[in-house]
Motif scaffolding. Structure first.
Motif, mmCIF file in Angstrom:
data_model
loop_
_atom_site.group_PDB
_atom_site.id
_atom_site.type_symbol
_atom_site.label_atom_id
_atom_site.label_comp_id
_atom_site.label_asym_id
_atom_site.label_seq_id
_atom_site.Cartn_x
_atom_site.Cartn_y
_atom_site.Cartn_z
ATOM 1 N N THR A 210 133.702 -55.989 -81.235
ATOM 2 C CA THR A 210 134.690 -55.670 -82.261
ATOM 3 C C THR A 210 134.109 -55.884 -83.654
ATOM 4 O O THR A 210 132.975 -56.340 -83.816
ATOM 5 C CB THR A 210 135.941 -56.560 -82.083
ATOM 6 O OG1 THR A 210 135.553 -57.928 -82.238
ATOM 7 C CG2 THR A 210 136.553 -56.374 -80.700
ATOM 8 N N ASP A 211 134.930 -55.558 -84.678
ATOM 9 C CA ASP A 211 134.514 -55.741 -86.073
ATOM 10 C C ASP A 211 134.254 -57.223 -86.379
ATOM 11 O O ASP A 211 133.391 -57.550 -87.194
ATOM 12 C CB ASP A 211 135.608 -55.213 -87.016
ATOM 13 C CG ASP A 211 135.669 -53.698 -87.018
ATOM 14 O OD1 ASP A 211 134.623 -53.085 -86.744
ATOM 15 O OD2 ASP A 211 136.740 -53.137 -87.281
ATOM 16 N N SER B 103 135.164 -48.322 -84.546
ATOM 17 C CA SER B 103 135.180 -49.045 -85.818
ATOM 18 C C SER B 103 134.003 -50.015 -85.911
ATOM 19 O O SER B 103 133.348 -50.121 -86.951
ATOM 20 C CB SER B 103 136.510 -49.799 -85.955
ATOM 21 O OG SER B 103 136.511 -50.589 -87.113
ATOM 22 N N ASN C 283 130.686 -48.078 -86.538
ATOM 23 C CA ASN C 283 130.527 -47.664 -87.935
ATOM 24 C C ASN C 283 130.205 -48.861 -88.827
ATOM 25 O O ASN C 283 129.341 -48.791 -89.713
ATOM 26 C CB ASN C 283 131.810 -46.982 -88.428
ATOM 27 C CG ASN C 283 132.077 -45.694 -87.679
ATOM 28 O OD1 ASN C 283 131.147 -45.054 -87.173
ATOM 29 N ND2 ASN C 283 133.337 -45.297 -87.598
ATOM 30 N N SER C 284 130.890 -49.979 -88.572
ATOM 31 C CA SER C 284 130.647 -51.177 -89.371
ATOM 32 C C SER C 284 129.226 -51.694 -89.171
ATOM 33 O O SER C 284 128.553 -52.087 -90.126
ATOM 34 C CB SER C 284 131.674 -52.251 -88.986
ATOM 35 O OG SER C 284 131.466 -53.425 -89.726
#
Length: 864
Positions: free
Chosen positions: A703-704, A727, A730-731
């Protein structure tokens, strides 16, 4: 301008309205007429029989007219509805009868209690009346005695006065003044008795005063009786009645209602104040004031007031210690029972409460263990007639698999398949801890290997019986005798060698010996007499746990005792939850799972640790309390371990860490067992110079949050059978965080070893290339001291390092500033040639010194 401003007046519409006017009154004498309309109430007159058309010929008469039914209602449906209506009416009649019976019983109970209360009141009134009569008698006796004493005193006074009249008058003394009148005393008025002239007349007037007091008391009693008997006023209260003083103040309607309600409650016995109940209040180490009040069944405001009297200015939401709480409990008249925080786990029922008549035979739990690639999962596939190996990456098992198999004779066996790789030691130990029988799989062409020895140790530690399965008997070069002989070194004596351990020769590929293996399992299970109580609260062990994206935390639980049902509230380790769904090994949703049944449990509030014990409790409050206590205890244990470190130890560790390079990594895996195995494997990577530091390990997708932690620490993210969401990808791309995916633990550990090897300092090796001897020392302007040398051995190079030896002792180590051959700067000088050398920032050179010339070479090191 009119009141309606040209608009139609509001009306109800429809029907035949009747119009009228209403006059409204306002302040200052203003009035206004408003036009209103009223609507007549619609009266529905039932139709006369026979007014409608005749019923349809052939229709069932008790079903009614078909033309009046809703569209699409058949005779069968109508009969069903009528039957349902009839049943509902019957149930309603039964309910009414039951309600009437209950009401009758309640009325009898109320009448009985009312009679008891009235009897008590009559006894109390009789007692009070007797006391009143006795008091009146005593009062009358006292009054009679007082009157008699007064009369006797008056009589004695009269006698004294009569005697004094008969005696001659005494001469007036000088101290007593004479009367103004010399004549006799004035005669009494007609009708008055002669009153003697004396100062002590009060006793004669006492009877009149007592009569006045008695009259006043009688008046007061009449007034009180009149006031007590006044009831509700009759008729309307007019202005003249309200302003007149006659009748005094009358009771209001609300006062009369309150009086009637009190009388009714008193008749039912509800108004009597119950006795204070003494409670045993459980008292932990600290308790919130509101919770303390709740346990004592007292008002929180009263508890706060009591604490304020003790000098503690607290609110109802603040916590107080046990000693203070005990004082408060004793002040309110209750008893304090000290309990420890660990007592919350007493809510978990123990296994020892099972009765013999509740115990039933349960299926055996069999764990397959052995070295990697010896055919454990293939053997289980052959038994299950399924293909599990194809679903495992690299053909090796990396999770604990739990399955149930029904044999041809109907016997049910629960199997656990454990990994054989060295990294999965903890998984094997967990499998041995919850099992009844261990099948030790040994390849006939490979004999006993390291993980085989480890599996034997786990089975011995768990004290469970072994069954040796000699696999791969179909391969060329299979030697079962060698396997049996090797097992002797580890105190495993099989039946073929006159021992007590069963051994079966099998082939997972051809299916040879599988029936014999199942028969051996059934025989061993019969010897063990495995039993469990399915009627008690469920207890089981978590074999595996993971975080599923769609389903949340999921735990694979092997039920050991009791029955786990959908809707049960449970606590497992530091987590708790309510069973939302149970899924068996075939992927089917079931409503319950009995002893020895492996199921996936959904409904946890967090991911538990593999190996935790699941216990079913009664309420959510108990589960939450136990989980909170366990979490707090684990946190305190970690804090205590950190607090035990002294300042000297911290400084020594910080100094040691300065020379140790760290490779931080962040691990995310699909299941808890794999994450645990990866962490244990990576912690073993490294030496005194470099080590791997696990920043965070968990289950579920990347996860982010993981990307943010990795960016802050400059660490790569290791994903084992998981992927990053869109997400997070991309981060990670924006922040430059490396994410590496793996599905085989071998590759993961090897790559981390290579990365950690890059942090190792390169090994510097020195190679001696020549010696030179100083023949003469010159001082050159702009250069300094220059040594005239002859190369006696090897070669002298400009780029090499040099050491200056004096009497075979190193007095300087450095580099050359210049190397000349005659007047030219050269790169190297061969043996036997003369040259000039000058040292970098060093000039203490003498004739006869020896110069040692060497080269340094860096060799890259790797971790073993």
């Amino acid at each position: 301008m009119s009141d309606t401003d040209g608009k139609k007046p509001l009306g109800l519409g429809g029907g035949a309205p009747r119009s009228g006017q209403v006059k409204q009154s306002f302040s200052h004498g203003r009035t206004k007429s408003v036009v209103v309309e009223t609507k007549r109430k619609r009266v529905v007159v039932p139709a006369k029989p026979g007014a409608t058309g005749a019923a349809t010929p052939g229709a069932n008469p008790h079903l009614g007219d078909p033309s009046k039914r809703p569209a699409g209602i058949s005779d069968a449906e109508m009969e069903r509805r009528l039957a349902a209506l009839k049943a509902a009416k019957a149930r309603e009649a039964e309910d009414n009868a039951k309600r009437a019976e209950d009401e009758k019983l309640r009325g009898e109970d109320r009448a009985r209690r009312r009679e008891e209360i009235e009897a008590k009141e009559r006894e109390e009134r009789a007692r009070l009346e007797a006391l009143r009569l006795k008091a009146e008698e005593e009062e009358a006796a006292r009054k009679a005695e007082a009157e008699a004493r007064i009369a006797a005193a008056a009589a004695r006074k009269a006698d004294v006065l009569g005697t004094s009249r008969r005696q001659p008058a005494a001469p007036a003394s000088a101290d007593k003044p004479l009367d103004r009148g010399d004549g006799p005393a004035p005669a009494p008025a007609p009708g008055e008795a002669a009153v003697p002239r004396t100062r002590n007349l009060a006793p004669a007037l006492a009877p009149r005063k007592s009569e006045r007091e008695r009259d006043e008391r009688a008046t007061d009693r009449d007034r009180a009786k009149t006031k007590g008997d006044e009831g509700r006023r009759a008729g309307k209260l007019t202005l003249s009645d309200a302003t007149s003083d006659e009748g005094g103040r009358q009771r209001s309607l609300a006062a009369m209602k309150r009086k009637q309600e009190k009388a009714r409650q008193k008749a039912l016995g509800l108004g009597q104040k119950s006795e204070k109940q003494v409670r045993d209040v459980q008292l932990p180490e600290t308790i919130v004031v509101s919770e303390l009040a709740n346990r004592m069944a007292e008002r929180a405001a009263d508890v706060v007031k009591s604490l304020m009297k003790m000098g503690m200015m607290v609110t109802m939401n603040q916590a107080i210690d046990a000693d203070t709480a005990e004082l408060v409990i004793e002040e309110f008249g209750h008893k304090a029972v000290r309990v420890s925080d660990a007592d919350v786990e007493q809510a978990i029922e123990t296994v020892g409460n099972d009765r013999d008549e509740d115990m039933i035979t349960r299926p055996p739990i069999v764990t397959i263990m052995g070295h990697v690639d010896h055919g454990k999962t293939s053997l289980l596939d052959a038994i299950r007639k399924a293909n599990v190996v194809s679903g495992e990456a690299g053909g090796i098992t990396q999770h604990i698999g739990a399955y149930q198999v029904t044999t041809e004779n109907g016997a049910v066996i629960s199997f656990l398949d454990t990994p054989g790789h060295a990294a999965f030691t903890s998984m094997r130990s967990r499998g041995a801890a919850v099992t009844d029988i261990v099948i030790l799989v040994v390849a006939a062409d490979d004999a006993v290997m390291p993980q085989t020895i480890e599996a034997i140790a786990h089975a011995k530690a768990a004290k469970v019986p072994l069954i040796v399965a000699i696999n791969k008997m179909d391969k060329h070069g299979a030697d079962p005798t060698k396997v049996r002989t090797d097992l002797l070194q580890h105190n495993i004596v099989v039946e073929a060698m006159s021992g007590d351990v069963q051994d079966v020769e099998v082939s997972a590929k051809t299916g040879m010996g599988l029936d014999n293996l199942l028969e051996a399992i059934a025989l061993q299970a019969e010897i063990l007499e495995l039993k469990a109580n399915p009627k008690r609260a469920a207890q089981g062990a978590v074999i595996e746990a993971k975080l599923d994206v769609g389903r949340g935390p999921v735990a694979t639980v092997l039920v050991q005792n009791g029955t786990l049902r959908k809707g049960d509230i449970f606590v497992v380790g530091e987590q708790w939850g309510k069973v939302r769904a149970l899924i068996n090994d075939k992927g089917e949703t079931v409503m319950e799972a009995g002893p020895s049944v492996p199921v996936e449990v959904l409904g946890l509030n967090g991911t538990p640790q593999a190996g935790d014990v699941l216990n079913v409790v009664e309420t959510e409050a108990q589960a939450r309390e136990i989980a909170d206590y366990r979490e707090k205890a684990a946190k305190d244990k970690r804090a205590a371990a950190g607090a035990a470190t002294t300042l000297e130890q911290l400084m020594a560790k910080a100094k040691a860490d300065k020379s140790v390079s760290e490779l931080p990594v962040l691990v995310k895996a699909d299941v808890q067992g794999s994450a645990e195995a990866i962490v244990q494997a990576l912690e073993k990577v490294g030496n005194d110079e470099v080590r791997v530091r696990i920043l965070h390990s968990g289950v579920g997708a990347i996860t982010d949050t993981d990307v943010g932690l990795a960016e802050a620490s400059g660490a790569p993210i290791i994903g084992f059978n998981v992927r990053a969401n869109a997400s997070a990808r991309n981060s990670a791309h924006q922040k430059g965080v490396e994410i590496r995916y793996y599905s085989i633990i071998y590759d993961l550990v090897d790559d981390i070893k290579k990365a950690a090897s890059g942090l190792l300092k390169a090994e510097v090796r020195e190679t001696f290339i020549g010696y030179a001897q100083i023949k003469e020392v010159f001082k050159v302007t702009g250069v300094g001291m220059v040594a005239g040398c002859i190369v006696t051995e090897g070669v002298a190079r400009r780029s090499a390092g040099v050491r200056l030896l004096r009497d075979n002792v190193v007095i300087h180590e450095g580099t050359l500033k210049t190397l000349k051959r005659y007047k030219d700067e050269v790169k190297e000088v061969q043996s036997g040639q003369e040259c000039g050398m000058a040292f970098e920032r060093y000039e203490d050179i003498r004739q006869g010194d020896v110069i040692e010339i060497f080269e340094r070479e860096e060799v890259q090191r790797t971790l073993a």
